[in-house]
Design an enzyme around this catalytic site. Structure first.
Site, mmCIF file in Angstrom:
data_model
loop_
_atom_site.group_PDB
_atom_site.id
_atom_site.type_symbol
_atom_site.label_atom_id
_atom_site.label_comp_id
_atom_site.label_asym_id
_atom_site.label_seq_id
_atom_site.Cartn_x
_atom_site.Cartn_y
_atom_site.Cartn_z
ATOM 1 N N TYR A 18 -0.298 -2.670 2.224
ATOM 2 C CA TYR A 18 -1.526 -3.372 1.843
ATOM 3 C C TYR A 18 -2.003 -2.971 0.451
ATOM 4 O O TYR A 18 -2.659 -3.751 -0.229
ATOM 5 C CB TYR A 18 -2.641 -3.067 2.850
ATOM 6 N N ASP A 46 -3.458 -7.142 17.183
ATOM 7 C CA ASP A 46 -3.718 -8.520 17.642
ATOM 8 C C ASP A 46 -3.014 -8.787 18.979
ATOM 9 O O ASP A 46 -3.558 -9.469 19.849
ATOM 10 C CB ASP A 46 -3.260 -9.552 16.599
ATOM 11 N N ASP A 90 -1.894 -3.846 12.057
ATOM 12 C CA ASP A 90 -2.539 -5.167 11.977
ATOM 13 C C ASP A 90 -1.948 -6.082 13.049
ATOM 14 O O ASP A 90 -2.665 -6.750 13.787
ATOM 15 C CB ASP A 90 -2.321 -5.754 10.580
ATOM 16 N N LYS A 131 9.494 2.084 11.915
ATOM 17 C CA LYS A 131 10.759 1.350 11.802
ATOM 18 C C LYS A 131 11.762 2.284 11.133
ATOM 19 O O LYS A 131 12.335 1.974 10.076
ATOM 20 C CB LYS A 131 10.518 0.050 11.003
ATOM 21 N N ASP A 169 9.572 -3.136 16.677
ATOM 22 C CA ASP A 169 9.988 -4.347 17.401
ATOM 23 C C ASP A 169 9.974 -4.087 18.908
ATOM 24 O O ASP A 169 9.485 -4.894 19.705
ATOM 25 C CB ASP A 169 11.352 -4.854 16.919
HETATM 26 C C1 IPM Z 1 -7.818 -7.114 10.318
HETATM 27 C C2 IPM Z 1 -7.709 -8.352 9.482
HETATM 28 C C3 IPM Z 1 -7.660 -7.944 8.017
HETATM 29 C C4 IPM Z 1 -6.419 -7.112 7.819
HETATM 30 C C5 IPM Z 1 -7.735 -9.124 7.012
HETATM 31 C C6 IPM Z 1 -8.956 -9.976 7.234
HETATM 32 C C7 IPM Z 1 -7.676 -8.634 5.590
HETATM 33 O O1 IPM Z 1 -6.603 -9.112 9.868
HETATM 34 O O2 IPM Z 1 -8.798 -6.360 10.121
HETATM 35 O O3 IPM Z 1 -6.955 -6.900 11.171
HETATM 36 O O4 IPM Z 1 -5.316 -7.649 7.642
HETATM 37 O O5 IPM Z 1 -6.529 -5.882 7.848
HETATM 38 MG MG MG Z 2 -5.619 -8.388 11.628
#
Ligand code: IPM
Ligand code: MG
Length: 363
Positions: A140, A251, A247, A191, A223
């Site tokens: 990042y 999710d 990240d 990884k 993975d």
């Molecule tokens: C998160 C989001 C952020 C990230 C974006 C909005 C920059 O997806 O906080 O997970 O990728 O860190």
């Molecule tokens: Mg995110």
């Protein structure tokens, strides 16, 4: 007196932060919580006013606050802007400027909500995992980065994945200490079969482990971790990983609970200063319609009380109040099940306040 900076941001951010504000006000009233609230702009709303997604004034207030409560940033009307001016850049700069390297993302299954999961209930019942994501390093932020033009007019995009051992060690210490407060199991995800950065990551995490012999450490390739998360998520307790893997995996973990509208997060620095935000985004499609779920933001208030304000007891009360409204059947549109009547953001917030008053008087 603790100073808290509210950054409502964009989309549904202002609506959900308004409910968090009510919860804080209730704690001030009922429990003499000593906080002082300030508010500032970030993201697209800051860009609209100041042509900057993180104005100096906001950064200054954030630096001097004990904790920052953020709603959400982003919206389609800002997607055409230069990368530097986009709402997301405001958030990334806040993380970097405050050195918020430790991102804690719990994924907890509420008993009454297990049919909302994308997995069968038997795989997610009782789910309680915590993803610890390194938040200020890795790909990042790595330099060099950009898009350049090669010979023959071929464009090439490039980013840099880089971690130094001190960056890995400090997040590993947080992960081991957190695992000690939970079930003493830590899985570090990397990884290492392909990336040198991961080889170093594995090595440093292993060395830090020597100081925490009561925690059992395992390593997993990312993975496989993605696969295991949807196969048998209950095998995990604390998961430690880098910025980009975190990240993605967070999710996945969020979807296991079926309700991204319920998940809080904390981002901490070495001084326990923290930024607290719901895991969900700005949801522009439902902004201003009183349809957003405020519980992730309210649960982020609980994390703030626990990690930055040293008020674990009050954190517990807020969490109990949220459990109570769920048990009572209050559901916003995102978690509603057939036969239930959804409530709006405002009503859900009020139900939490009501429950909070009740649990306060019973404790
Ligand atoms: C998160 C989001 C952020 C990230 C974006 C909005 C920059 O997806 O906080 O997970 O990728 O860190
Ligand atoms: Mg995110």
């Amino acid at each position: 007196m603790y100073k808290i900076l509210l950054l409502p941001g964009d989309g549904i951010g202002p609506e959900v932060v308004a409910q968090a504000r009510k919860v804080l006000a209730c704690l001030v009233q009922e429990h003499e919580l000593a906080v002082e609230l300030e508010e500032a702009q970030v993201g697209g709303s800051a860009y609209a006013l100041y042509r900057d997604p993180l104005p100096d004034e906001t950064l200054k207030l954030a630096r001097s606050a004990d904790a920052v409560m953020l709603g959400a940033v982003g919206g389609p009307q800002f997607d055409h802007l230069d990368r530097e001016l986009r709402p997301e850049k405001g958030l990334l700069r806040l993380r970097a400027e405050l050195d918020l390297f430790a991102n804690l993302r719990p994924a907890i299954m509420y008993p009454a909500l297990d049919s909302a999961s994308s997995l069968k209930p038997e795989h997610v019942t009782g789910l309680d995992i915590l993803i610890i994501r390194e938040l200020t390093g890795g790909i990042y932020f790595g330099e060099p980065r950009g898009i350049r033009t090669l010979e023959g007019d071929i464009r090439q995009g490039f980013n840099t994945l880089v971690y130094s051992e001190d960056e890995i060690a400090r997040i590993a210490h947080i992960a081991f200490r957190t695992a000690q407060k939970r079930n003493h199991r830590l899985c570090s995800v990397d990884k290492a079969n392909v990336l040198e950065v991961s080889e170093l990551w594995r090595d440093v995490v292993g060395t830090v482990h020597q100081g925490y012999p009561d925690v059992s450490l395992s390593h997993m390739y990312v993975d496989n971790a993605a696969m295991q998360l949807v196969k048998d998520p209950n095998q995990f307790d604390v998961v430690l990983t880098d910025n980009m893997f975190g990240d993605i995996l967070s999710d996945i973990a969020a979807m296991l609970t079926g309700s991204i509208g319920m998940l809080p997060s904390a981002s901490l620095n070495e001084k326990d200063q923290g930024m607290y935000e719901p895991v969900h985004g700005s949801a522009p499609d439902i902004a201003g319609k009183d349809r957003a779920n405020p519980l992730a933001t309210i649960l982020s208030v609980a994390m703030m009380l626990r990690y930055s304000l040293n008020e674990s007891r009050l954190a517990g009360l807020v969490e109990q109040a949220v459990h109570q409204v769920i048990a009572q059947g209050y559901r916003t549109a995102d978690i509603v099940q057939s036969g239930q009547q959804p409530v709006g953001t405002e009503k859900m917030g009020n139900a939490v306040i009501h429950a909070l008053l009740q649990v306060s008087h019973n404790n």
